[in-house]
Design an enzyme around this catalytic site. Structure first.
Site, PDB file in Angstrom:
ATOM      1  N   ASP A  37     -12.025 -41.676  -3.666  1.00  0.00           N
ATOM      2  CA  ASP A  37     -12.092 -42.476  -2.433  1.00  0.00           C
ATOM      3  C   ASP A  37     -10.847 -42.188  -1.587  1.00  0.00           C
ATOM      4  O   ASP A  37      -9.725 -42.340  -2.072  1.00  0.00           O
ATOM      5  CB  ASP A  37     -12.152 -43.970  -2.814  1.00  0.00           C
ATOM      6  N   HIS A  69     -23.560 -42.984   2.182  1.00  0.00           N
ATOM      7  CA  HIS A  69     -22.417 -43.736   2.718  1.00  0.00           C
ATOM      8  C   HIS A  69     -21.623 -42.925   3.734  1.00  0.00           C
ATOM      9  O   HIS A  69     -21.308 -43.410   4.821  1.00  0.00           O
ATOM     10  CB  HIS A  69     -21.512 -44.186   1.558  1.00  0.00           C
TER      11      HIS A  69
END
Ligand code: HEM
Length: 266
Positions: A149, A222
């Site tokens: 991330d 996403h």
């Protein structure tokens, strides 16, 4: 305002404490707030001198209601407002009260703990802490879902460009819009998905963190949805957290942006 003093452009560190505090009703809070501002500056200066390699810092965020209650300058930052919940077809992005937010980063938990304790000592007479999350770097900067991330976060000078208010709101140039969300994941369901299915949810390959080619990446993944244009970026510093006894495994999403409308578009 000196942009260097903001610390919003700092890179992800190994340990984080996030805290949300709300002022108690019917109390004079300005004197404590002044002390707190001095403390936050002191904490940042002190860690730079004492532990330069720890890249430690504390960023304080102020909510709309608190801004008014503290009688901070008017006009307000152009886009400072209480968050209005967003109702999607399946999910709602909720709005919860937060007068003050603290984002404490360090390579070492002792620094985070001491900063949080010093802040709490000053604030607890006039405010209550409604959220405290201890986030940690999970392996090679992975979310608790197992995906790296932060890869597409702005780097270098771009961090300032995308995280700090510019000349279009001159009074607040060098400030930043802060937005946080606490997500609790259903890891049991997530782990029931195959790696290929998970990769389609995110839009990147799990083990090597490489982005899927455009003709492979699902349009509802996403990163396809969150990428709203080269000019509209935000600086994220999400941290995973986990507690086995309460079964709360999650992601604390945090973004700094030059305009709040960019965060809403993501
Ligand atoms: C459970 C919460 C979330 C998790 C676990 C998560 C995880 C991820 C991961 C793994 C990536 C790909 C690697 C990277 O570039 O960082 C990513 C990218 C991104 N996420 Fe999230 N995210 C979350 C929530 C959000 C939210 C709420 C927003 C916006 C409001 C957001 C905005 C972005 C953006 C802008 C990117 C970069 C897209 C690109 O340019 O490729 N994320 N996120």
């Amino acid at each position: 305002m000196n942009p260097d003093s903001q610390n919003v452009t700092d890179y992800t560190n190994n340990n984080t404490i996030f805290m949300v505090w709300n002022f108690k009703e019917n109390l004079e809070v300005s004197a404590v707030f002044k002390k707190l501002c001095k403390l936050v500056i002191n904490l940042n200066n002190s860690v730079n001198v004492r532990f330069p390699v720890s890249r430690a810092s504390c960023v304080m965020g102020i909510g709309y209601d608190a801004w008014l209650r503290l009688q901070l300058p008017v006009p307000l930052p152009k886009e400072l407002a209480n968050f209005v919940p967003i109702d999607g077809e399946k999910h709602t992005a909720v709005s919860s009260k937060g007068d003050l937010h603290f984002h404490i980063r360090a390579d070492n938990t002792s620094i985070c703990y001491d900063m949080a304790a010093a802040i709490s000592d000053i604030l607890s007479s006039v405010a209550v802490s409604t959220e405290e999350i201890h986030g940690f770097r999970y392996w090679d900067s992975r979310s608790i879902l197992g995906f790296v991330d932060g890869t597409e976060n702005p780097q270098g000078q771009d961090r300032e460009l995308y995280s700090m208010v510019g000349s279009d709101d001159g009074l607040y140039k060098g400030g930043s819009y802060l937005f946080v969300q606490k997500y609790i994941h259903n890891l049991t369901s997530w782990k029931e998905l195959s790696t290929e299915q998970q990769e389609k949810v995110i839009g990147r390959y799990k083990s090597n963190d490489i982005e899927m080619a455009d003709d492979v990446k699902p349009s509802n993944s996403h990163i396809a949805l969150a990428n709203v244009g080269d000019e509209l970026k935000i600086v994220r510093d999400n941290m995973p957290f986990g507690n086995m006894s309460t079964n709360e495994m999650g992601t604390y999403f945090i973004a700094y942006a030059s305009t709040f409308s960019t965060v809403k578009k993501c």
